[in-house]
Design an enzyme around this catalytic site. Structure first.
Site, PDB file in Angstrom:
ATOM      1  N   GLU A 143      -5.984  46.029 -38.818  1.00  0.00           N
ATOM      2  CA  GLU A 143      -6.708  45.643 -40.040  1.00  0.00           C
ATOM      3  C   GLU A 143      -5.837  45.660 -41.303  1.00  0.00           C
ATOM      4  OE1 GLU A 143      -8.499  46.292 -37.518  1.00  0.00           O
ATOM      5  OE2 GLU A 143     -10.449  45.371 -37.788  1.00  0.00           O
ATOM      6  N   TYR A 145      -3.814  48.157 -42.356  1.00  0.00           N
ATOM      7  CA  TYR A 145      -3.555  49.482 -42.941  1.00  0.00           C
ATOM      8  C   TYR A 145      -2.108  49.915 -42.649  1.00  0.00           C
ATOM      9  CZ  TYR A 145      -8.634  49.784 -43.574  1.00  0.00           C
ATOM     10  OH  TYR A 145      -9.935  49.559 -43.964  1.00  0.00           O
ATOM     11  N   ARG A 193      -5.877  51.667 -31.793  1.00  0.00           N
ATOM     12  CA  ARG A 193      -6.441  50.362 -32.179  1.00  0.00           C
ATOM     13  C   ARG A 193      -5.299  49.450 -32.583  1.00  0.00           C
ATOM     14  NH1 ARG A 193     -12.082  49.042 -35.117  1.00  0.00           N
ATOM     15  NH2 ARG A 193     -12.139  46.903 -34.435  1.00  0.00           N
ATOM     16  N   HIS A 231      -7.524  42.910 -43.550  1.00  0.00           N
ATOM     17  CA  HIS A 231      -8.592  42.752 -44.542  1.00  0.00           C
ATOM     18  C   HIS A 231      -8.269  41.660 -45.560  1.00  0.00           C
ATOM     19  CE1 HIS A 231     -11.092  45.767 -42.955  1.00  0.00           C
ATOM     20  NE2 HIS A 231     -10.327  46.794 -43.281  1.00  0.00           N
ATOM     21  N   GLN A 318     -24.765  42.852 -45.364  1.00  0.00           N
ATOM     22  CA  GLN A 318     -25.394  43.116 -46.659  1.00  0.00           C
ATOM     23  C   GLN A 318     -25.650  44.591 -46.939  1.00  0.00           C
ATOM     24  OE1 GLN A 318     -28.007  39.403 -46.712  1.00  0.00           O
ATOM     25  NE2 GLN A 318     -28.870  40.600 -48.359  1.00  0.00           N
TER      26      GLN A 318
HETATM   27  P1  NAP Z   1     -30.979  33.682 -57.516  1.00  0.00           P
HETATM   28  O1  NAP Z   1     -29.865  34.232 -56.724  1.00  0.00           O
HETATM   29  O2  NAP Z   1     -31.575  34.489 -58.594  1.00  0.00           O
HETATM   30  O3  NAP Z   1     -30.473  32.282 -58.133  1.00  0.00           O
HETATM   31  C1  NAP Z   1     -31.304  31.461 -58.885  1.00  0.00           C
HETATM   32  C2  NAP Z   1     -30.485  30.310 -59.470  1.00  0.00           C
HETATM   33  O4  NAP Z   1     -31.348  29.461 -60.158  1.00  0.00           O
HETATM   34  C3  NAP Z   1     -29.428  30.776 -60.422  1.00  0.00           C
HETATM   35  O5  NAP Z   1     -28.224  30.127 -60.110  1.00  0.00           O
HETATM   36  C4  NAP Z   1     -29.968  30.354 -61.803  1.00  0.00           C
HETATM   37  O6  NAP Z   1     -28.873  29.891 -62.550  1.00  0.00           O
HETATM   38  C5  NAP Z   1     -30.913  29.220 -61.500  1.00  0.00           C
HETATM   39  N1  NAP Z   1     -32.101  29.211 -62.340  1.00  0.00           N
HETATM   40  C6  NAP Z   1     -32.892  30.247 -62.684  1.00  0.00           C
HETATM   41  N2  NAP Z   1     -33.916  29.829 -63.452  1.00  0.00           N
HETATM   42  C7  NAP Z   1     -33.778  28.501 -63.584  1.00  0.00           C
HETATM   43  C8  NAP Z   1     -34.526  27.499 -64.256  1.00  0.00           C
HETATM   44  N3  NAP Z   1     -35.627  27.791 -64.936  1.00  0.00           N
HETATM   45  N4  NAP Z   1     -34.072  26.228 -64.183  1.00  0.00           N
HETATM   46  C9  NAP Z   1     -32.960  25.918 -63.501  1.00  0.00           C
HETATM   47  N5  NAP Z   1     -32.206  26.821 -62.860  1.00  0.00           N
HETATM   48  C10 NAP Z   1     -32.619  28.101 -62.886  1.00  0.00           C
HETATM   49  O7  NAP Z   1     -32.186  33.289 -56.571  1.00  0.00           O
HETATM   50  P2  NAP Z   1     -32.206  32.581 -55.162  1.00  0.00           P
HETATM   51  O8  NAP Z   1     -31.054  31.675 -54.984  1.00  0.00           O
HETATM   52  O9  NAP Z   1     -33.574  32.012 -55.077  1.00  0.00           O
HETATM   53  O10 NAP Z   1     -32.066  33.783 -54.146  1.00  0.00           O
HETATM   54  C11 NAP Z   1     -33.107  34.753 -54.075  1.00  0.00           C
HETATM   55  C12 NAP Z   1     -32.564  36.064 -53.570  1.00  0.00           C
HETATM   56  O11 NAP Z   1     -32.157  35.976 -52.229  1.00  0.00           O
HETATM   57  C13 NAP Z   1     -31.380  36.553 -54.366  1.00  0.00           C
HETATM   58  O12 NAP Z   1     -31.472  37.931 -54.535  1.00  0.00           O
HETATM   59  C14 NAP Z   1     -30.225  36.228 -53.467  1.00  0.00           C
HETATM   60  O13 NAP Z   1     -29.133  37.094 -53.676  1.00  0.00           O
HETATM   61  C15 NAP Z   1     -30.834  36.405 -52.093  1.00  0.00           C
HETATM   62  N6  NAP Z   1     -30.123  35.556 -51.119  1.00  0.00           N
HETATM   63  C16 NAP Z   1     -28.862  35.882 -50.794  1.00  0.00           C
HETATM   64  C17 NAP Z   1     -28.149  35.096 -49.917  1.00  0.00           C
HETATM   65  C18 NAP Z   1     -26.736  35.454 -49.552  1.00  0.00           C
HETATM   66  O14 NAP Z   1     -26.236  36.477 -49.993  1.00  0.00           O
HETATM   67  N7  NAP Z   1     -26.041  34.679 -48.773  1.00  0.00           N
HETATM   68  C19 NAP Z   1     -28.729  33.953 -49.396  1.00  0.00           C
HETATM   69  C20 NAP Z   1     -30.027  33.628 -49.762  1.00  0.00           C
HETATM   70  C21 NAP Z   1     -30.707  34.423 -50.644  1.00  0.00           C
HETATM   71  P3  NAP Z   1     -28.938  29.662 -64.133  1.00  0.00           P
HETATM   72  O15 NAP Z   1     -30.087  30.466 -64.642  1.00  0.00           O
HETATM   73  O16 NAP Z   1     -27.602  30.112 -64.605  1.00  0.00           O
HETATM   74  O17 NAP Z   1     -29.121  28.198 -64.289  1.00  0.00           O
HETATM   75 FE1  SF4 Z   2     -24.808  45.430 -41.170  1.00  0.00          FE
HETATM   76 FE2  SF4 Z   2     -27.320  45.676 -40.365  1.00  0.00          FE
HETATM   77 FE3  SF4 Z   2     -26.468  43.325 -41.320  1.00  0.00          FE
HETATM   78 FE4  SF4 Z   2     -25.672  44.264 -38.917  1.00  0.00          FE
HETATM   79  S1  SF4 Z   2     -27.746  43.665 -39.525  1.00  0.00           S
HETATM   80  S2  SF4 Z   2     -24.365  43.368 -40.468  1.00  0.00           S
HETATM   81  S3  SF4 Z   2     -25.513  46.450 -39.332  1.00  0.00           S
HETATM   82  S4  SF4 Z   2     -26.624  45.241 -42.447  1.00  0.00           S
END
Ligand code: NAP
Ligand code: SF4
Length: 644
Positions: A143, A145, A193, A231, A318
């Protein structure tokens, strides 16, 4: 169970919590457990206050862990990990003074005496591990290290007997293994490892990997474990988009080149994947780490033919690795009890079972319903659609998130096992809920509207429709919003079913190139995709630390245009008028997909309170801001423990 740092190692009272965590895994059938990395000295700790095994006091503290594991029928090795140039503090050391691209602290080069002292520290640490009751140690040689840094020419520019030729560069790990074996005797298990695939361009050649493995065997190792990727490598190795068992081919290549057993690793998350790896001769043993967070009973369930009851690790990182990077204790998105066993004990059946309605069959509702039922309450689950899963059903349509199918399967089985009455296509009304003693509202979220809506323009659609129609969307597409869902939709749109993970990320499966890498061949999307957000700064800044870079890189390679700091001015037949960097601009697009976040949806709440019914909101129904599956599932569990 493979090594997994939990963040409890550094916490006050953490040893007792670790003991409870590992004991539960030993009871669950893990035959051999490897702890998270423990440094042999101060300079090798991963961060300030990091775990060390350097004194008798440390050994005594670890006794709680070894005794708990042994009491529960398990065996446990302590991993000795020296962070080298990855150690995140100003006193870090390395073979040469070359800064790691993922660390702001430049290391000091070890003197020859410093190298010898470090070898003695490894030996002392192993000796103390034995005193603490460990059955052996794993020497962490992968990894990227310290040990890896000695082996690779790019990080080892030394002029003494530990640098230069490959024989010299591998002297450090070989001396560590030999010295530990000499001091600890033949009964003490010594696993090494070995970085079989560095995934950095100046990493080891395959011939060097084989030579090192043979030298490590000769030096006294009992077993060799597989390490994949430094990493700092910009290639995913454990995220969900890595195919299941995607690196077992590397271990297989080493089979027969040494006579000690080999362990294979990475994205082995279900018994069938492990069976396949073993049956096809990829390895003698398999190691899983995160799947034991997701389900401590994975081995017993597998042994008893209950694989449909396994809570599968979805590879999201996550709640485990991302939490560690935030200096928080790790847990698991699908199993928030992980590493918090004491806080949420399982022997908590209720003495006064109640009749409880759960409204909403998404992550929060499923979590609450199954936990409340497990505790002995009588649960009725109302779900408006024809299937359980809620937002999981959207997520599973995103390439690389297909593992959410498993989470839905798990909950489906839990509902059966705990005899939850599931009413599908059932929109709960206040009249129907009046007869229940308590009501849990997990009715989720609604997409936030953009200032222009589909009713005024047929080009505008929600992310829900976009994910359902993704194959049909062509031409120029604009995504409004650059959050998690915006990224998910973008990945789904640029993804091609023909693209090969290894070709796309430049992994040399033939092992002909150093480090196992070659030029990537990203898939070129035939959609012209533009993403917009009003805030300035990096798009996707709030994505997880350990996976966000993958999503950003994937979209960059696919040629997605990212527009940040914009202001929307107008939408007319010509297209979207907006300003960016002070300039007026226009984008003609065929589709505008609104991923503008979400708002809470709990229309029944006030009515229930007015009727005097005890109602609780969880997940998106309580607060849509920053809602994700991790929070939703955790809130379901927390509520189930609060209701008595
Ligand atoms: P979010 O992460 O809060 O993003 C919302 C987006 O919409 C922002 O980019 C924001 O940008 C824009 N926005 C907000 N109000 C707006 C408006 N009135 N008009 C136009 N644009 C607007 O929400 P989400 O994408 O719905 O995700 C929801 C949750 O699920 C979040 O906590 C996210 O982290 C999680 N999630 C995570 C993943 C991942 O980690 N891969 C995948 C899916 C969901 P601006 O306000 O700058 O325009
Ligand atoms: Fe980590 Fe749980 Fe997501 Fe698996 S399911 S990657 S253990 S948070």
């Amino acid at each position: 169970m493979g090594s997994m740092h939990l963040g409890l190692e550094e916490e006050r009272g953490g040893m007792e919590k670790l003991a409870a965590f590992y004991a539960e895994r030993a009871r669950g059938g893990a035959s051999l457990i490897v702890t998270g990395g423990v440094s042999p000295n101060r300079r090798g700790v991963l961060g300030p206050g990091g775990a060390r095994m350097q004194t008798r006091r440390h050994a005594n503290e670890h006794r709680a862990i070894t005794e708990a594991v042994h009491r529960n029928g398990g065996r446990i090795l302590m991993q000795i990990l020296h962070g080298g140039r990855y150690s995140y503090h100003p006193f870090n050391v390395a073979p040469s003074a070359i800064k790691a691209p993922i660390n702001r602290f430049k290391p000091r080069a070890l003197s020859t005496r410093g190298v010898e002292r470090t070898i003695r520290d490894f030996v002392r640490s192993a000796e103390l591990a034995k005193e603490a009751g460990y059955d052996g140690v794993e020497i962490m040689g992968s990894e990227g290290y310290l040990i890896n840094e000695f082996i690779a020419a790019s990080t080892n520019k030394r002029k003494d007997c530990y640098g230069g030729s490959f024989a010299n560069r591998m002297r450090f790990p070989v001396e560590v293994v030999r010295s530990v074996r000499e001091r600890l005797g033949s009964e003490f298990v010594l696993m090494y490892r070995l970085s079989m695939l560095d995934l950095v361009s100046e990493g080891s050649s395959w011939e060097e990997v084989v030579e090192l493995a043979q030298a490590i065997e000769s030096a006294g190792a009992d077993v060799i474990n597989t390490g994949i990727g430094w990493h700092e490598a910009r290639i995913p190795t454990i995220a969900t988009l890595v195919p299941r068992g995607g690196f077992t081919y590397v271990t297989k290549e080493l089979m027969g080149k040494v006579s000690i057993p080999l362990v294979t690793t990475n994205r082995l998350n279900m018994p069938s994947v492990c069976e396949e790896a073993l049956a096809s001769g990829c390895a003698d043993l398999v190691s899983m780490a995160r799947p034991f967070l997701a389900d401590s009973d994975i081995v017993n369930k597998s042994r008893n033919g209950q694989t449909d009851e396994i809570n599968t690790c979805i590879g999201c990182n996550q709640a485990c690795l991302d939490q560690i990077f935030k200096q928080q204790v790790a847990s698991c998105l699908v199993n928030p009890r992980a590493a918090h066993e004491g806080q949420w004990p399982l022997d908590n059946r209720t003495t006064s079972p109640k009749s409880i309605a759960v409204v909403g069959g998404g992550p929060a509702g499923l979590s609450a319903a199954t936990e409340l039922a497990r505790r002995g309450h009588r649960i009725t689950l109302f779900e408006r659609s024809a299937e359980i899963g809620g937002q999981f059903n959207l997520a599973k349509r995103v390439p690389g998130k297909e593992e959410f199918h498993e989470t839905i399967r798990y909950f489906h089985r839990q509902l059966q096992l705990y005899e939850v009455e599931v009413r599908l296509q059932a929109t709960a009304t206040v009249d129907e809920l009046v007869g229940f003693e308590e009501v849990v509202l997990a009715s989720g979220v609604k997409p936030r509207q953009w200032q222009w809506g589909p009713e005024c323009d047929s080009r505008i659609m929600s992310y829900i429709d976009a994910l359902q129609l993704k194959e049909k969307l062509k031409g120029t597409v604009a995504i409004i919003g650059g959050g998690g869902i915006g990224f998910d939709v973008a990945s789904a749109l640029v993804h091609s079913h023909d693209s090969d993970f290894y070709e796309q990320w430049g992994i040399d499966k033939d092992l002909e190139h150093r480090g196992g890498v070659k030029a990537p061949r990203p898939h070129a999307s035939d959609i012209a995709l533009h993403m917009f957000q009003r805030s300035s700064g990096k798009m996707g800044a709030h994505l997880g630390k350990t996976t966000g870079w993958i999503h950003r890189l994937e979209l960059k390679k696919a040629g997605v245009h990212m527009h940040t700091g914009v202001a929307y001015t107008n939408l007319d037949e010509a297209g979207l008028h907006y300003t960016e960097g002070g300039e007026d601009k226009l984008l003609q697009a065929d589709h505008f997909i609104v991923c503008a976040g979400q708002v809470a949806y709990a229309p029944l709440y006030d009515q229930l309170l007015a009727e005097g019914i005890q109602a609780h909101r969880i997940g998106g129904a309580l607060d849509a801001k920053s809602l994700d599956a991790q929070r939703a599932i955790k809130e379901g569990l927390e509520l189930a423990y609060r209701i008595d």
